[in-house]
Design an enzyme around this catalytic site. Structure first.
Site, PDB file in Angstrom:
ATOM      1  N   LYS A  23      65.998  58.737  35.290  1.00  0.00           N
ATOM      2  CA  LYS A  23      66.741  59.201  36.468  1.00  0.00           C
ATOM      3  C   LYS A  23      67.867  58.226  36.803  1.00  0.00           C
ATOM      4  O   LYS A  23      68.971  58.645  37.171  1.00  0.00           O
ATOM      5  CB  LYS A  23      65.767  59.357  37.639  1.00  0.00           C
ATOM      6  CG  LYS A  23      66.381  59.759  38.954  1.00  0.00           C
ATOM      7  CD  LYS A  23      65.310  60.184  39.939  1.00  0.00           C
ATOM      8  CE  LYS A  23      64.410  59.063  40.371  1.00  0.00           C
ATOM      9  NZ  LYS A  23      65.042  58.169  41.378  1.00  0.00           N
ATOM     10  N   SER A 145      69.712  46.566  48.735  1.00  0.00           N
ATOM     11  CA  SER A 145      69.543  47.578  47.685  1.00  0.00           C
ATOM     12  C   SER A 145      70.659  47.439  46.661  1.00  0.00           C
ATOM     13  O   SER A 145      71.844  47.424  47.021  1.00  0.00           O
ATOM     14  CB  SER A 145      69.568  48.990  48.279  1.00  0.00           C
ATOM     15  OG  SER A 145      69.572  49.956  47.240  1.00  0.00           O
ATOM     16  N   SER A 173      67.256  43.323  42.406  1.00  0.00           N
ATOM     17  CA  SER A 173      67.255  44.338  41.339  1.00  0.00           C
ATOM     18  C   SER A 173      68.430  44.160  40.372  1.00  0.00           C
ATOM     19  O   SER A 173      69.145  45.122  40.053  1.00  0.00           O
ATOM     20  CB  SER A 173      67.258  45.749  41.942  1.00  0.00           C
ATOM     21  OG  SER A 173      66.137  45.952  42.760  1.00  0.00           O
ATOM     22  N   ASP A 293      60.202  49.557  41.755  1.00  0.00           N
ATOM     23  CA  ASP A 293      59.687  50.918  41.663  1.00  0.00           C
ATOM     24  C   ASP A 293      58.317  50.998  40.998  1.00  0.00           C
ATOM     25  O   ASP A 293      57.665  52.045  41.069  1.00  0.00           O
ATOM     26  CB  ASP A 293      60.672  51.814  40.905  1.00  0.00           C
ATOM     27  CG  ASP A 293      61.829  52.263  41.781  1.00  0.00           C
ATOM     28  OD1 ASP A 293      61.733  52.114  43.014  1.00  0.00           O
ATOM     29  OD2 ASP A 293      62.834  52.754  41.230  1.00  0.00           O
ATOM     30  N   LYS A 320      62.584  52.949  51.118  1.00  0.00           N
ATOM     31  CA  LYS A 320      62.483  53.984  50.086  1.00  0.00           C
ATOM     32  C   LYS A 320      62.138  55.327  50.744  1.00  0.00           C
ATOM     33  O   LYS A 320      62.352  55.533  51.941  1.00  0.00           O
ATOM     34  CB  LYS A 320      61.434  53.577  49.055  1.00  0.00           C
ATOM     35  CG  LYS A 320      61.774  52.305  48.281  1.00  0.00           C
ATOM     36  CD  LYS A 320      62.880  52.518  47.270  1.00  0.00           C
ATOM     37  CE  LYS A 320      63.100  51.294  46.411  1.00  0.00           C
ATOM     38  NZ  LYS A 320      64.130  51.511  45.373  1.00  0.00           N
ATOM     39  N   ARG A 324      56.982  52.039  51.764  1.00  0.00           N
ATOM     40  CA  ARG A 324      55.940  52.034  50.737  1.00  0.00           C
ATOM     41  C   ARG A 324      54.895  50.947  50.956  1.00  0.00           C
ATOM     42  O   ARG A 324      53.743  51.103  50.524  1.00  0.00           O
ATOM     43  CB  ARG A 324      56.576  51.903  49.346  1.00  0.00           C
ATOM     44  CG  ARG A 324      57.282  53.177  48.921  1.00  0.00           C
ATOM     45  CD  ARG A 324      57.986  53.046  47.583  1.00  0.00           C
ATOM     46  NE  ARG A 324      58.478  54.363  47.144  1.00  0.00           N
ATOM     47  CZ  ARG A 324      59.284  54.555  46.113  1.00  0.00           C
ATOM     48  NH1 ARG A 324      59.720  53.518  45.414  1.00  0.00           N
ATOM     49  NH2 ARG A 324      59.670  55.768  45.782  1.00  0.00           N
ATOM     50  N   ARG A 367      56.268  58.687  44.080  1.00  0.00           N
ATOM     51  CA  ARG A 367      55.562  57.577  43.442  1.00  0.00           C
ATOM     52  C   ARG A 367      54.186  57.334  44.068  1.00  0.00           C
ATOM     53  O   ARG A 367      53.287  56.803  43.405  1.00  0.00           O
ATOM     54  CB  ARG A 367      56.414  56.310  43.474  1.00  0.00           C
ATOM     55  CG  ARG A 367      57.739  56.494  42.747  1.00  0.00           C
ATOM     56  CD  ARG A 367      58.320  55.218  42.215  1.00  0.00           C
ATOM     57  NE  ARG A 367      59.667  55.440  41.727  1.00  0.00           N
ATOM     58  CZ  ARG A 367      59.978  56.013  40.564  1.00  0.00           C
ATOM     59  NH1 ARG A 367      59.004  56.435  39.766  1.00  0.00           N
ATOM     60  NH2 ARG A 367      61.229  56.185  40.201  1.00  0.00           N
TER      61      ARG A 367
END
Length: 410
Positions: A23, A145, A173, A293, A320, A324, A367
């Site tokens: 993705k 992010s 990231s 992730d 997210k 989470r 997820r």
């Protein structure tokens, strides 16, 4: 749709699972294809997010609803900023309207883009008036992010003078930023990433180019979890993966060695094999800032194996599809686990036994559904709103059924 997963075991051990394209790669390439139409894409992701992205780039309307697709919201915000003489409203689900976008909007406004918040300051929906951009210097907070960074980088070669992006704070990231830069380089765009500064030179046109999207490593994580919870000798083959991946979640190869899973690369994919048991007295300690992730998958793997864990680098999980960290704590504690969380970490104590037939809430988060599913190898479990997996992996339940999971609608 709720699903009951009875206690299961892997019975079709030599079956090969074909997983759709990444993705992350697909959505980046779709935006680049919109900017450079002679770019062709093969093995495109069949996820809801990529379908939303593809449709949004093709329709000619003034209001676009991206639903739950966070990547699409961020990438399209940048894309429509440079569509001259076009005014677009970008909106999304109720959760999307709670996910911050101010850092990206502030950066675009530094470049001279006209963006207006239509409800709450700092959050979608937003109205964007596209224009030609001549400014080329912008500062951006880098510890929230990486998608804000990638959104700017993807449109950078179409800016009149390219882009010099200065990143402030600890960069999160990084593999996803490098993925974006590698794809840009693949179409002939000159880039550099030195220290906290990224430069992208302008490029009006490109030569004909075809990209074959590698399969999604985030989706592979659930099979790593399945193998980790299976008997020694259990194997599953996955297609189509490569050893030198652009995806940060390829860190699964090293991470799951801790759980006794060996990864063998094949000409068109990889073979996962359970080769050893994990010492139940050990604590799994991991910094997942470059692959957040897979945090849910790793946490549930530890729970299923009765292992203590300390996971850090999780600050992006709060923005997210759901928070989470809170969601993991809530659902793991329903199963009998003991969890501590901070704004950027999660720890689980050793749990000798789990409660059975617990209903796992998924919070509109794909997820959450997929990360908890492998627990059916240990206990019967119920997954609420199981169709949410279509966001990234529409055939997930069919593929689990094919390898031996006992799945029934409730």
């Amino acid at each position: 749709m709720n699903l009951q997963l009875h206690k299961s075991e892997i019975i079709h051990r030599n079956l090969k699972i074909d997983i759709t394209g990444s993705k992350s790669e697909s959505n980046r390439l779709l935006l680049l294809q919109a900017l450079y139409p002679n770019l062709k894409i093969e093995n495109l992701s069949n996820s809801d997010d990529s379908k939303v992205m593809q449709e949004a780039l093709q329709v000619d309307c003034n209001e676009i609803d991206v639903h739950h697709a966070g990547t699409a919201m961020r990438f399209l915000t940048a894309y429509f900023s440079i569509q001259q003489n076009r005014e677009v409203i970008l909106t999304g689900s109720s959760r999307m309207q709670e996910r911050p976008i101010a850092i990206l909007v502030d950066a675009l406004q530094q470049l001279g883009v006209e963006v207006v918040y239509l409800k709450n300051e700092g959050f979608p929906p937003i109205k964007i008036k596209g224009k030609k951009i001549f400014k080329n210097k912008v500062n951006l907070q880098a510890n929230v992010s990486s998608q804000y960074i990638s959104a700017l980088l993807l449109i950078a070669p179409k800016l009149e003078n390219g882009l010099k992006l200065t990143l402030e704070g600890e960069i999160t990231s990084i593999p996803y930023i490098n993925m974006t830069l590698t794809l840009l380089q693949g179409i002939g765009v000159e880039t550099s990433f030195i220290g906290n500064t990224i430069k992208v030179k302008p490029k009006a046109t490109i030569r004909d180019k075809t990209f074959v999207v590698e399969s999604d490593w985030s989706s592979a994580s659930y099979y790593y979890s399945i193998i980790a919870m299976s008997k020694a000798g259990t194997e599953i083959s996955l297609a189509y993966y490569k050893e030198n991946s652009l995806q940060g979640d390829a860190s699964l190869v090293e991470i799951y060695k801790k759980f006794g899973v060996e990864t063998i690369f094949l000409p068109q994919g990889l073979l996962l094999k359970k080769v050893s048991e994990t010492n139940s007295q050990s604590t799994i300690s991991l910094d997942l800032k470059n692959s957040p992730d897979i945090a849910q998958t790793v946490a549930v793997t530890c729970l299923g194996l009765g292992l203590a864990c300390e996971l850090t680098g999780l600050h992006t999980l709060k923005i997210k599809e759901t928070d989470r960290l809170v969601a993991l704590k809530t659902e793991i504690e329903k199963l009998g686990g003991k969890v501590q969380i901070t704004n950027s970490s999660l720890s689980i104590e050793t749990c000798a036994s789990l409660k059975e037939n617990i209903e796992i809430a998924t919070y509109q988060d794909h997820r959450m559904a997929m990360a908890f599913a492998p627990l059916a190898l240990k206990i019967p479990i119920i997954i609420q709103d199981a169709s949410v997996v279509s966001k990234s992996y529409p055939t997930f339940w069919d593929d689990l059924n094919a390898i031996g999971f006992k799945i029934f609608k409730r």
